[in-house]
Design a protein around this motif. Structure first.
Motif, PDB file in Angstrom:
ATOM      1  N   PHE A  15       0.829  -1.203   0.000  1.00 43.04           N
ATOM      2  CA  PHE A  15       0.000   0.000   0.000  1.00 43.04           C
ATOM      3  C   PHE A  15       0.871   1.264   0.000  1.00 43.04           C
ATOM      4  O   PHE A  15       0.643   2.188  -0.779  1.00 43.04           O
ATOM      5  CB  PHE A  15      -0.924  -0.022   1.227  1.00 43.04           C
ATOM      6  N   LEU A  16       1.873   1.300   0.872  1.00 44.61           N
ATOM      7  CA  LEU A  16       2.770   2.458   0.938  1.00 44.61           C
ATOM      8  C   LEU A  16       3.583   2.608  -0.356  1.00 44.61           C
ATOM      9  O   LEU A  16       3.804   3.723  -0.824  1.00 44.61           O
ATOM     10  CB  LEU A  16       3.681   2.370   2.151  1.00 44.61           C
ATOM     11  N   ASP A  17       4.013   1.484  -0.929  1.00 45.23           N
ATOM     12  CA  ASP A  17       4.736   1.535  -2.199  1.00 45.23           C
ATOM     13  C   ASP A  17       3.839   2.120  -3.291  1.00 45.23           C
ATOM     14  O   ASP A  17       4.277   2.942  -4.096  1.00 45.23           O
ATOM     15  CB  ASP A  17       5.219   0.145  -2.616  1.00 45.23           C
TER      16      ASP A  17
ATOM     17  N   VAL B 189       7.009   8.840   1.364  1.00 47.14           N
ATOM     18  CA  VAL B 189       6.922   7.840   2.428  1.00 47.14           C
ATOM     19  C   VAL B 189       8.336   7.550   2.915  1.00 47.14           C
ATOM     20  O   VAL B 189       9.132   6.922   2.221  1.00 47.14           O
ATOM     21  CB  VAL B 189       6.235   6.552   1.925  1.00 47.14           C
ATOM     22  N   THR B 190       8.640   8.027   4.118  1.00 48.34           N
ATOM     23  CA  THR B 190       9.985   7.830   4.668  1.00 48.34           C
ATOM     24  C   THR B 190      10.161   6.399   5.171  1.00 48.34           C
ATOM     25  O   THR B 190       9.179   5.677   5.386  1.00 48.34           O
ATOM     26  CB  THR B 190      10.242   8.800   5.836  1.00 48.34           C
TER      27      THR B 190
ATOM     28  N   HIS C 232      -0.156  13.812   4.351  1.00 45.25           N
ATOM     29  CA  HIS C 232       0.587  13.979   5.599  1.00 45.25           C
ATOM     30  C   HIS C 232       0.716  12.725   6.463  1.00 45.25           C
ATOM     31  O   HIS C 232       1.642  12.635   7.264  1.00 45.25           O
ATOM     32  CB  HIS C 232      -0.063  15.073   6.445  1.00 45.25           C
ATOM     33  N   ALA C 233      -0.232  11.777   6.323  1.00 42.40           N
ATOM     34  CA  ALA C 233      -0.246  10.639   7.249  1.00 42.40           C
ATOM     35  C   ALA C 233      -0.933   9.427   6.638  1.00 42.40           C
ATOM     36  O   ALA C 233      -1.722   9.541   5.697  1.00 42.40           O
ATOM     37  CB  ALA C 233      -0.965  11.036   8.536  1.00 42.40           C
ATOM     38  N   VAL C 234      -0.621   8.289   7.210  1.00 43.31           N
ATOM     39  CA  VAL C 234      -1.322   7.048   6.880  1.00 43.31           C
ATOM     40  C   VAL C 234      -2.106   6.631   8.117  1.00 43.31           C
ATOM     41  O   VAL C 234      -1.597   6.701   9.244  1.00 43.31           O
ATOM     42  CB  VAL C 234      -0.344   5.936   6.412  1.00 43.31           C
TER      43      VAL C 234
ATOM     44  N   LEU D 287       3.793  10.818   7.795  1.00 45.91           N
ATOM     45  CA  LEU D 287       4.711  10.433   6.723  1.00 45.91           C
ATOM     46  C   LEU D 287       6.061  11.104   6.869  1.00 45.91           C
ATOM     47  O   LEU D 287       7.058  10.621   6.354  1.00 45.91           O
ATOM     48  CB  LEU D 287       4.107  10.784   5.359  1.00 45.91           C
ATOM     49  N   SER D 288       6.113  12.207   7.602  1.00 51.10           N
ATOM     50  CA  SER D 288       7.374  12.910   7.805  1.00 51.10           C
ATOM     51  C   SER D 288       8.181  12.217   8.902  1.00 51.10           C
ATOM     52  O   SER D 288       7.699  11.315   9.564  1.00 51.10           O
ATOM     53  CB  SER D 288       7.108  14.357   8.201  1.00 51.10           C
ATOM     54  N   ASP D 289       9.388  12.678   9.114  1.00 51.33           N
ATOM     55  CA  ASP D 289      10.232  12.098  10.156  1.00 51.33           C
ATOM     56  C   ASP D 289      10.048  12.771  11.506  1.00 51.33           C
ATOM     57  O   ASP D 289      10.815  12.527  12.431  1.00 51.33           O
ATOM     58  CB  ASP D 289      11.703  12.154   9.750  1.00 51.33           C
TER      59      ASP D 289
END
Length: 161
Positions: free
Chosen positions: A42-44, A54-55, A90-92, A146-148
């Motif tokens: 999904f992230l890929d 996606v970090t 911004h987020a999953v 999704l950010s660090d």
């Protein structure tokens, strides 16, 4: 923490999500690895199709949260487990539904306790954690940025409407 279109925490408006996917997981122990595999795919897909950043941290934490929530559902609820993944810029959101109506409590940290750290771990790594009772069970939603940047660790429990 940003505002959400419908005002109830982790649940954002449907058009806010760039990509969504749902999976019915079987009752065997292999479903935990299957759920992690779905999360990575999904992230890929979100990265490839929507060019989302996606970090490695977001990828690892999403797999961890999926693993912990699906493991808890398998351990404490009879029947199938439903996994939904939703992503915006911004987020999953990792959403796990199961048939047990009991709302779990996040326990206080106790390094001497063996096991039962799943929700404690999820709370520590998630930006938000929302636990809701639903007809026929419960829904747990964890939001991973999704950010660090680090998580805020906000927990909300709700009764059914």
């Amino acid at each position: 923490m940003g505002s959400h279109a419908d005002g109830d925490g982790c649940t954002a408006a449907a058009d806010d999500h760039l990509l969504r996917a749902g999976y019915a997981l079987g009752g065997d122990d292999a479903c935990i690895a299957t759920a992690r595999h779905h999360a990575v795919a999904f992230l890929d897909r979100a990265h490839t199709e929507h060019h989302l950043p996606v970090t490695a941290r977001a990828r690892d934490l999403t797999q961890l949260v999926v693993s912990e929530l699906v493991t808890n559902a398998r351990k404490y609820a009879p029947g199938p487990v439903l996994l939904e993944l939703r992503i915006n810029a911004h987020a999953v959101d990792v959403v796990v539904r199961d048939s047990a109506p009991a709302v779990p409590a996040v326990r206080a940290a106790d390094p001497g306790r063996i096991g039962q750290h799943g929700l404690e771990i999820v709370k520590a790594v998630a930006e938000e954690l929302l636990i809701e009772r639903e007809p026929g069970g419960k829904r747990i939603t964890a939001r991973i940025t999704l950010s660090d940047d680090g998580p805020a660790g906000h927990v909300t429990a709700r009764r059914p409407r």
